[in-house]
Design a protein around this motif. Structure first.
Motif, short mmCIF file in Angstrom:
data_model
loop_
_atom_site.label_atom_id
_atom_site.label_comp_id
_atom_site.label_asym_id
_atom_site.label_seq_id
_atom_site.Cartn_x
_atom_site.Cartn_y
_atom_site.Cartn_z
N LEU A 4 0.85 -1.19 0.00
CA LEU A 4 0.00 0.00 0.00
C LEU A 4 0.89 1.25 0.00
O LEU A 4 1.20 1.83 1.04
CB LEU A 4 -0.92 -0.02 1.21
CG LEU A 4 -1.80 -1.27 1.32
CD1 LEU A 4 -2.49 -1.33 2.66
CD2 LEU A 4 -2.81 -1.30 0.18
N PRO A 6 0.40 4.44 -0.89
CA PRO A 6 -0.10 5.67 -0.27
C PRO A 6 -0.01 5.64 1.26
O PRO A 6 0.30 6.65 1.89
CB PRO A 6 -1.56 5.74 -0.73
CG PRO A 6 -1.61 4.95 -1.99
CD PRO A 6 -0.61 3.85 -1.79
N VAL A 7 -0.27 4.50 1.86
CA VAL A 7 -0.18 4.39 3.32
C VAL A 7 1.28 4.53 3.75
O VAL A 7 1.59 5.23 4.72
CB VAL A 7 -0.77 3.05 3.81
CG1 VAL A 7 -0.52 2.84 5.29
CG2 VAL A 7 -2.25 2.97 3.49
N ALA A 8 2.18 3.87 3.03
CA ALA A 8 3.60 3.96 3.37
C ALA A 8 4.10 5.41 3.27
O ALA A 8 4.89 5.86 4.09
CB ALA A 8 4.42 3.06 2.46
N LYS A 9 3.62 6.14 2.27
CA LYS A 9 4.01 7.55 2.12
C LYS A 9 3.52 8.38 3.30
O LYS A 9 4.24 9.25 3.79
CB LYS A 9 3.44 8.13 0.83
CG LYS A 9 4.17 7.69 -0.41
CD LYS A 9 3.54 8.36 -1.63
CE LYS A 9 4.25 8.00 -2.90
NZ LYS A 9 3.64 8.64 -4.07
N THR A 10 2.30 8.13 3.78
CA THR A 10 1.76 8.94 4.87
C THR A 10 2.49 8.70 6.19
O THR A 10 2.50 9.58 7.03
CB THR A 10 0.26 8.68 5.09
OG1 THR A 10 0.05 7.32 5.42
CG2 THR A 10 -0.56 9.07 3.89
N VAL A 11 3.10 7.53 6.35
CA VAL A 11 3.85 7.28 7.59
C VAL A 11 5.31 7.67 7.47
O VAL A 11 6.08 7.50 8.41
CB VAL A 11 3.70 5.82 8.08
CG1 VAL A 11 2.28 5.51 8.44
CG2 VAL A 11 4.24 4.83 7.08
#
Length: 65
Positions: A4, A6-11
């Motif tokens: 995922l 997008p999720v990795a980018k947000t963290v």
């Protein structure tokens, strides 16, 4: 390596290598053993290159489909 992106980018992950799917991140059971080996070998190679690359900002590394 992440499924995922997008999720990795947000963290805050800096180096991202896309994987195949959630249940099979480095393989596809619908393909032959040889194809799976090639796929895994390529993805792990990209991940190792990502670790040794100098980056200035978060980067998603390209992989073969």
């Amino acid at each position: 390596m992440a499924n995922l992106i997008p999720v990795a980018k947000t963290v805050g992950v800096n180096r991202l290598v896309p994987t195949i799917s959630i249940p099979y991140p480095l393989g596809d059971p619908a393909t032959s053993r040889e194809e799976q080996f090639k796929l895994r070998y390529h993805r792990v190679g990209v991940a190792l290159d990502a670790l040794t690359s100098e980056i200035e900002e978060p980067q998603v590394f390209k992989v073969k489909i």
